[in-house]
Design a protein around this motif. Structure first.
Motif, short mmCIF file in Angstrom:
data_model
loop_
_atom_site.label_atom_id
_atom_site.label_comp_id
_atom_site.label_asym_id
_atom_site.label_seq_id
_atom_site.Cartn_x
_atom_site.Cartn_y
_atom_site.Cartn_z
N PHE A 88 -18.86 -7.07 -12.16
CA PHE A 88 -17.81 -6.43 -11.48
C PHE A 88 -18.33 -5.91 -10.03
CE2 PHE A 88 -20.17 -2.72 -13.41
CZ PHE A 88 -20.12 -1.86 -12.23
N ASP A 89 -17.36 -5.60 -9.15
CA ASP A 89 -17.87 -5.31 -7.63
C ASP A 89 -16.56 -4.22 -7.49
OD1 ASP A 89 -18.88 -5.28 -5.06
OD2 ASP A 89 -18.08 -7.05 -4.48
N ASN A 90 -16.82 -3.22 -7.09
CA ASN A 90 -15.96 -2.07 -6.56
C ASN A 90 -16.19 -1.88 -5.19
OD1 ASN A 90 -15.12 -2.08 -9.15
ND2 ASN A 90 -16.26 -0.34 -9.83
N PHE A 91 -15.04 -1.21 -4.36
CA PHE A 91 -15.14 -0.95 -3.17
C PHE A 91 -14.25 0.38 -3.07
CE2 PHE A 91 -13.40 -0.67 0.84
CZ PHE A 91 -14.43 -0.55 2.16
N PHE A 92 -14.46 1.48 -2.24
CA PHE A 92 -13.78 2.67 -2.24
C PHE A 92 -14.12 3.38 -0.99
CE2 PHE A 92 -12.67 7.14 -2.72
CZ PHE A 92 -11.44 7.21 -2.98
N ARG A 93 -13.09 3.44 -0.20
CA ARG A 93 -13.18 4.25 1.27
C ARG A 93 -12.19 5.36 1.10
NH1 ARG A 93 -13.99 0.61 5.54
NH2 ARG A 93 -12.14 0.04 5.04
N ARG A 99 -10.86 -1.64 -3.77
CA ARG A 99 -10.86 -2.74 -4.34
C ARG A 99 -11.78 -2.96 -5.74
NH1 ARG A 99 -14.88 -5.71 -1.39
NH2 ARG A 99 -16.35 -4.85 -3.23
N VAL A 100 -11.27 -3.45 -6.74
CA VAL A 100 -11.90 -3.51 -7.88
C VAL A 100 -11.94 -5.04 -8.26
CG1 VAL A 100 -11.89 -3.10 -10.35
CG2 VAL A 100 -11.22 -1.32 -8.67
N ALA A 101 -12.95 -5.73 -8.71
CA ALA A 101 -13.01 -7.04 -9.09
C ALA A 101 -13.86 -7.28 -10.30
CB ALA A 101 -13.72 -8.13 -7.73
N VAL A 102 -13.35 -7.74 -11.36
CA VAL A 102 -14.00 -8.20 -12.48
C VAL A 102 -14.02 -9.75 -12.57
CG1 VAL A 102 -14.07 -7.90 -14.85
CG2 VAL A 102 -13.42 -6.04 -13.71
N ALA A 126 -23.96 -9.07 -18.27
CA ALA A 126 -22.81 -9.21 -19.12
C ALA A 126 -23.10 -8.61 -20.61
CB ALA A 126 -22.63 -10.78 -19.50
N THR A 127 -22.29 -8.17 -21.54
CA THR A 127 -22.37 -7.67 -22.68
C THR A 127 -21.61 -8.12 -23.78
OG1 THR A 127 -20.50 -5.99 -22.18
CG2 THR A 127 -22.73 -5.19 -21.50
N THR A 128 -20.71 -9.22 -23.58
CA THR A 128 -20.03 -9.83 -24.54
C THR A 128 -20.09 -11.23 -24.63
OG1 THR A 128 -18.62 -7.75 -24.50
CG2 THR A 128 -17.55 -9.69 -25.52
N LEU A 129 -20.11 -11.86 -25.79
CA LEU A 129 -19.78 -13.35 -25.81
C LEU A 129 -18.67 -13.56 -26.61
CD1 LEU A 129 -20.62 -16.33 -25.06
CD2 LEU A 129 -21.92 -16.19 -27.45
N GLY A 130 -17.53 -14.09 -26.36
CA GLY A 130 -16.28 -14.32 -27.13
C GLY A 130 -15.56 -15.72 -26.86
N MET A 131 -14.62 -15.90 -27.70
CA MET A 131 -14.35 -17.18 -27.94
C MET A 131 -12.88 -17.25 -27.16
SD MET A 131 -14.86 -18.28 -31.92
CE MET A 131 -14.21 -19.88 -31.75
N ALA A 132 -12.57 -18.02 -26.10
CA ALA A 132 -11.38 -18.10 -25.42
C ALA A 132 -10.19 -18.54 -26.07
CB ALA A 132 -11.56 -19.23 -24.17
N THR A 133 -9.25 -17.65 -26.01
CA THR A 133 -8.02 -17.84 -26.66
C THR A 133 -6.89 -18.61 -26.00
OG1 THR A 133 -7.00 -15.81 -25.66
CG2 THR A 133 -8.22 -15.43 -27.86
N ALA A 154 -18.53 -12.00 -20.91
CA ALA A 154 -17.69 -10.95 -19.97
C ALA A 154 -18.63 -9.66 -20.07
CB ALA A 154 -16.45 -10.79 -20.72
N GLY A 155 -18.08 -8.56 -19.43
CA GLY A 155 -18.79 -7.37 -19.43
C GLY A 155 -19.57 -7.25 -17.98
N PRO A 156 -19.95 -5.79 -17.77
CA PRO A 156 -20.15 -4.59 -18.76
C PRO A 156 -19.00 -3.91 -18.56
CG PRO A 156 -21.28 -4.42 -16.75
CD PRO A 156 -20.87 -5.84 -16.41
N THR A 157 -17.71 -4.13 -17.96
CA THR A 157 -16.43 -3.46 -18.04
C THR A 157 -15.39 -4.40 -18.35
OG1 THR A 157 -15.99 -4.07 -15.74
CG2 THR A 157 -17.41 -2.22 -16.11
#
Length: 236
Positions: free
Chosen positions: A78-83, A95-98, A143-150, A195-198
C-alpha cells in the motif's frame, strides 16, 4: 490450520506412495516432477482513491503513487498520502492505493497431481513511516496473504481460501490442495493472488497518514509432482 498447509502431511504420503514399491513382484510406481513458469505475464491490480476530504472549495493536489512494477515483477502493498487542510474549514488532500499481485499457471496437461509447491522471490521492498523511507537488506516481504483468485484478474484482485505468508526474501509454499482443486475441475483456474498487509480501502474510514509498505516479487515457479501413468498428456 490454513488451506495452504493443512494437506502437507497428505502430500508427503502421496509422494511416498509414488516412490515406494507396490505389491510383491510389482514394479514400483515412478513419480515425475516438473517446474512450471507462469503462463501469462504477472499482474498487479491497484485499488484505491485519491482526491479531497472535508470542506473543499478548491481542486485537489494529490500526487500519484511513485511505485510501479518492472517487467516480470508484481507489486504488493500500500501507498498512502495525506496533506492536512487549514482550519477552520480544512480541506484535506488524500490518496490511498492498495496493490495486489496475480500469477497463473497452465495446468491443462495434468489429470491428477500428487503434490505442488509454489516458489517466488522478493526483488526489493520499501517502507515509509513518519516521513522516513527505508529499504531493507535482505529485502523484506510485506505481503501477508496468498489466496486463490475467484475471477479473472482485476483491479481488486478478489480471492478466497487465503493462507498466511511468512516474511522472508525467498518463499516456498506447499499448494497441493489448491492445485488439485484446479486440476480436478472443482473450481476454475484463475490463478494465485498475493495480497496484504492491508485490506482494500474503506472509503468511509480512509487512513490519514503518509505510510507505505510495498514489495516487488519475481521468479515465480510452480513445482508439480505426478504419476506419469495417470497423466498421459504431461511430460513422460
Amino acid at each position: 490450520m490454513n488451506g495452504l498447509f493443512k494437506h502437507a502431511g497428505l502430500a508427503c504420503c502421496l509422494i511416498a506412495a509414488l516412490t515406494l514399491p507396490g505389491c510383491k513382484g510389482c514394479a514400483p510406481i515412478k513419480a515425475k516432477t516438473v517446474e512450471l513458469l507462469p503462463s501469462a505475464p504477472l499482474k498487479t491490480g491497484t485499488k484505491g482513491t485519491a482526491g479531497l476530504e472535508g470542506a473543499c472549495l478548491r481542486a485537489g493536489k494529490v500526487p500519484p503513487s511513485s511505485f510501479a512494477p518492472a517487467a516480470n515483477e508484481m507489486l504488493v502493498g500500500f501507498d498512502n498520502f495525506f496533506r492536512k487542510g487549514t482550519p477552520p474549514l480544512p480541506c484535506h488532500d488524500i490518496r490511498v492505493a492498495v496493490f495486489r499481485g496475480g500469477v497463473v499457471f497452465d495446468l491443462s496437461q495434468f489429470d491428477s497431481v500428487a503434490s505442488a509447491r509454489l516458489r517466488f522471490d522478493v526483488a526489493r521492498s520499501v517502507s515509509r513511516s513518519g516521513g522516513e523511507t527505508v529499504s531493507s537488506s535482505p529485502p523484506k516481504s510485506h505481503a501477508t496473504t496468498l489466496g486463490m483468485a475467484t475471477q479473472p484478474f482485476s483491479s481488486a484482485m478478489n480471492f478466497d481460501n487465503e493462507a498466511t505468508l511468512p516474511s522472508a526474501p525467498n518463499l516456498d509454499l506447499m499448494v497441493s490442495s489448491q492445485v488439485r482443486s484446479w486440476v480436478d475441475k472443482e473450481r476454475p483456474n484463475f490463478g494465485f493472488v498475493v495480497a496484504g498487509p492491508t485490506g482494500l480501502p474503506d472509503k468511509s474510514n480512509l487512513p490519514r497518514n503518509n505510510d507505505a509498505q510495498v514489495t516487488f516479487y519475481r521468479n515465480f515457479r510452480l513445482e508439480v509432482m505426478y504419476n506419469p501413468e495417470r497423466n498421459p498428456r504431461a511430460p513422460q
